[in-house]
Design a protein around this motif. Structure first.
Motif: not given
Length: 490
Positions: A475-489
């Motif tokens: 879950v934490q890994k997926q959350n980190m991926k989501e945060v990185v994706r939003k920052r890139r956008k």
């Protein structure tokens, strides 16, 4: 159908009939408990009633040869009952008030037997053989109902300790009295001359049985090691030794009760392991059910309203009712006088007799053995009266036992009665109701047994924690991926 299958031999059809008969016995006993449970009656009552219904005097579902072929059941049932009773003879507990308990037990057991003998022999003028054996059986008390009630209420204290020891010793006194009585009865029936040897012979025999049972207890303690044996092997070894001991006693026509009790006593004092008793309690119910149902099948209903010329001129129904009442009087008066002599507290003296009313397992087992020894109408009458009265005793026994525990203040539904705490603080101030409540709860928590985790539970817990860790890590890994994706956008 079963009667058609049975052909009296060892053919396939007779084996099928025996297997189906055992199935009917087990199912009928179980189904009857569904009814008695709603009426809040003990299982023993259900089993006896089920036996009466499927027996030869009602629906006649079980062939007579199969009933006769299960004569070994009383011995097996008594072995399990007696071995379980042995766990209450811990030496450290007996040292506290052993002499007092012996005095109380002798008083209540012997007075009950004496009053029953006076009733049957001198008042009803029944024959000596029947009177003396029935009087001996009057001393026995059923431990199962009493122990069940104690567990349900969580009762404790001096009254409970005294009660458990008296009930356990009751069976020893009852067996010794029965052994002497059956010996006198047999020789009275055969017309042989009376001698003191005929009285002391069964006592010496039972002393040898006690010693042999102690030897078996030592062997059991050495073979059944809690830390090195698996649960399955512990059960196999203990059952094998119990059956072997029963077989030896059967060869010499001796009751296994006293020896099995000795076996249980030696085992608990050598190992301090009560888990084996609990394990056997899980294993023994089918045997006990079959024993009590079979006892019900041997219950001669028509004989209750008839007069048995072999024992006297009084109807069995009258004898049974009077026996039921007189035994209760003897038990209560005897326990009262015994407690008075032993200088027991008022609560124990006044209410102990109420808890000694139940009579089932041991008495029914000894009655079955007595019926087999005496034979004929005398043996049939003995078993009929004990079975009929046992049903009555089991109807009122648990209620009277619970009443005695309540009146003796051995248990309570009030929190302030469960644990005693100081009502003042260290500096002498009165505690508030909230402080007292917190103190009582904390004391109860300390008295609760520690939870031990077995290997299976530990393995399951470890696997659950690993899965939990893996899940939240993902879950934490997926959350980190989501945060990185939003920052890139952004």
């Amino acid at each position: 159908m079963i009667h058609l299958l049975y052909d009296g031999g060892l053919s396939d059809s007779s084996v099928s009939a025996a297997i189906i008969s055992i199935s009917i016995i087990l199912i009928s006993g179980f189904l009857m408990t569904r009814i008695t449970k709603k009426l809040r009656l003990p299982n023993v009552t259900a089993y006896i009633v089920a036996g009466i219904l499927i027996g030869p005097y009602c629906f006649n579902l079980i062939p007579k040869p199969i009933i006769d072929g299960t004569e070994f059941l009383p011995d097996i049932a008594l072995a399990f009952i007696a071995f379980s009773t042995g766990q209450f003879f811990r030496l450290d507990v007996l040292k506290k008030n052993g002499c007092k308990v012996v005095v109380i037990t002798l008083a209540e057991a012997l007075l009950a037997s004496l009053l029953v003998f006076i009733l049957t022999f001198f008042i009803l003028h029944l024959n000596l053989a029947f009177s003396i054996v029935l009087a001996a059986l009057a001393s026995a008390t059923a431990p199962a109902s009493t122990m069940m009630t104690i567990r349900q209420t969580g009762a404790k204290g001096d009254f409970v300790e005294t009660l458990l020891q008296v009930v356990a010793l009751d069976d020893i006194v009852g067996l010794l009295a029965y052994s002497v009585a059956i010996s006198i009865a047999v020789h009275s029936a055969t017309g042989e001359a009376f001698s003191l040897w005929r009285v002391f012979n069964p006592i010496l025999t039972n002393a040898l049985v006690l010693f042999l049972g102690a030897v078996f207890g030592v062997v059991l303690a050495l073979m059944v090691k809690p830390k090195t044996r698996s649960s399955d092997n512990r059960l196999i070894i203990s059952v094998a030794l119990l059956f072997a001991f029963c077989g030896i006693c059967t060869i010499f026509e001796i009751s296994p009760l006293l020896g099995c009790m000795s076996m249980g006593t030696v085992y608990i004092n050598m190992t301090d392991d009560d888990k084996l008793f609990k394990q056997l309690n899980y294993f023994s119910p089918p045997f006990l059910l079959m024993f009590f149902v079979r006892s019900g099948m041997s219950f001669d209903l028509p004989a209750l309203v008839n007069t048995s010329g072999a024992i006297g001129s009084s109807p069995l129904l009258l004898i049974g009712v009077l026996y039921f009442i007189i035994r209760i009087i003897g038990k209560y008066a005897g326990s009262f006088l015994g407690c008075l002599a032993a200088k027991k507290p008022k609560e124990t003296r006044n209410y102990l007799g109420l808890a000694l009313i139940p009579q089932a397992g041991v008495a029914i087992g000894l009655a079955a053995l007595g019926a087999r020894t005496l034979g004929g109408e005398t043996g049939n009458a003995l078993e009929t009266i004990i079975l009929a009265s046992s049903v009555l005793y089991e109807l009122i026994g648990p209620a009277s036992a619970k009443l005695s525990l309540y009146l003796s203040k051995s248990y309570s539904t009030k929190l302030e009665d469960l644990v005693q705490v100081s009502e003042k603080t260290a500096d002498g101030k009165e505690k508030s109701q909230v402080e007292l409540l917190i103190d009582r709860i904390q004391k109860i928590q300390k008295e609760l047994p520690a939870h031990t985790i077995n290997e299976a539970e530990e393995a399951f817990t470890e696997a659950a924690e690993n899965n939990n860790t893996a899940f939240w890590g993902e879950v934490q890994k997926q959350n980190m991926k989501e945060v990185v994706r939003k920052r890139r956008k952004s």
